[in-house]
Design an enzyme around this catalytic site. Structure first.
Site, PDB file in Angstrom:
ATOM      1  N   CYS A 103       0.810  -1.225   0.000  1.00 43.77           N
ATOM      2  CA  CYS A 103       0.000   0.000   0.000  1.00 43.77           C
ATOM      3  C   CYS A 103       0.843   1.274   0.000  1.00 43.77           C
ATOM      4  CB  CYS A 103      -0.961  -0.005   1.182  1.00 43.77           C
ATOM      5  SG  CYS A 103      -0.180   0.211   2.794  1.00 43.77           S
ATOM      6  N   HIS A 140      -3.572  13.051  13.780  1.00 41.65           N
ATOM      7  CA  HIS A 140      -3.848  12.129  12.677  1.00 41.65           C
ATOM      8  C   HIS A 140      -2.660  11.195  12.473  1.00 41.65           C
ATOM      9  CE1 HIS A 140      -5.241  10.779   8.729  1.00 41.65           C
ATOM     10  NE2 HIS A 140      -4.026  11.050   8.272  1.00 41.65           N
ATOM     11  N   HIS A 143      -5.238   5.694   8.540  1.00 42.20           N
ATOM     12  CA  HIS A 143      -6.587   5.136   8.441  1.00 42.20           C
ATOM     13  C   HIS A 143      -6.544   3.640   8.724  1.00 42.20           C
ATOM     14  CE1 HIS A 143      -6.999   8.899   6.155  1.00 42.20           C
ATOM     15  NE2 HIS A 143      -8.253   8.864   6.576  1.00 42.20           N
ATOM     16  N   ASP A 147      -8.753  -5.104   5.517  1.00 49.21           N
ATOM     17  CA  ASP A 147      -8.067  -6.054   4.628  1.00 49.21           C
ATOM     18  C   ASP A 147      -6.714  -6.492   5.187  1.00 49.21           C
ATOM     19  OD1 ASP A 147      -6.682  -3.691   4.321  1.00 49.21           O
ATOM     20  OD2 ASP A 147      -6.867  -3.609   2.142  1.00 49.21           O
ATOM     21  N   ARG A 155      -6.042  -3.490   8.944  1.00 49.57           N
ATOM     22  CA  ARG A 155      -4.788  -2.877   8.462  1.00 49.57           C
ATOM     23  C   ARG A 155      -4.775  -1.426   8.906  1.00 49.57           C
ATOM     24  NH1 ARG A 155      -3.727  -0.092   3.429  1.00 49.57           N
ATOM     25  NH2 ARG A 155      -5.694  -0.946   2.671  1.00 49.57           N
ATOM     26  N   CYS A 157      -3.085   1.595   8.462  1.00 47.07           N
ATOM     27  CA  CYS A 157      -2.204   2.175   7.444  1.00 47.07           C
ATOM     28  C   CYS A 157      -1.757   3.548   7.955  1.00 47.07           C
ATOM     29  CB  CYS A 157      -2.986   2.284   6.144  1.00 47.07           C
ATOM     30  SG  CYS A 157      -2.040   2.824   4.740  1.00 47.07           S
TER      31      CYS A 157
END
Length: 172
Positions: A103, A140, A143, A147, A155, A157
């Protein structure tokens, strides 16, 4: 002779823990809110964070920007240790929960503890996603998606810039 080694080992542990506490209080920054041991929730306005954080970290952590894929320092990083919030020092993930993805960002299948992170619905860019925020300073991080690998199927990410890393200390 055994007593000598016990005393020596005790002194080494004391010095080591003093060094760890000093690091955790103000790691890599002059940020007065950074602590790897304090878990008190922070309520610091963005105007204050803007004075403390560098421009790139501020944009990602406080304005929910995303760093460029495949270039973050922890994307293809494989050391053992702990990942912390780069803004406040909150412990977030263990390297044992990190897994390889394509990713473009470092990914984890679970946070270090339940309160390490919080979640918020993110409807930006005409998408419905779940934003992952630091549980201590509300910065932040990235996200979460459904999956990931077992045992969670999640996950996380994450943006590398939002993370600090401390390698596992070999104790021999």
């Amino acid at each position: 002779m055994r007593l000598f080694y016990k005393i020596l080992w005790g002194l080494i542990l004391i010095i080591s823990s003093c060094n760890t506490i000093a690091q955790s209080q103000n790691f890599k920054t002059k940020n007065p809110y950074y602590s790897r041991i304090d878990t008190k929730i922070l309520d610091v306005p963005n105007s204050e964070w803007k004075k403390i954080l560098n421009r790139e970290l501020y944009q990602v952590a406080r304005q929910a920007a995303t760093e460029t894929a495949f270039v973050g320092k922890y994307y293809e990083f494989d050391e053992k240790g702990t990942y912390y919030c780069a803004v406040c020092g909150n412990p977030l993930f263990l390297s044992t929960a990190k897994f390889e993805t394509t990713c473009g960002w470092p990914s984890f299948y679970k946070p270090l503890r339940k309160n390490s992170v919080t979640y918020k619905e993110d409807n930006s860019y005409n998408m419905i996603r779940i934003e992952v925020l630091c549980g201590r300073c509300n910065s932040h991080l990235g996200h979460i998606f459904d999956d990931g690998p077992e045992p969670t199927g999640k996950r996380f990410c994450m943006n590398s810039i939002s993370l600090d890393f401390e390698p596992l200390q070999n104790k021999t």
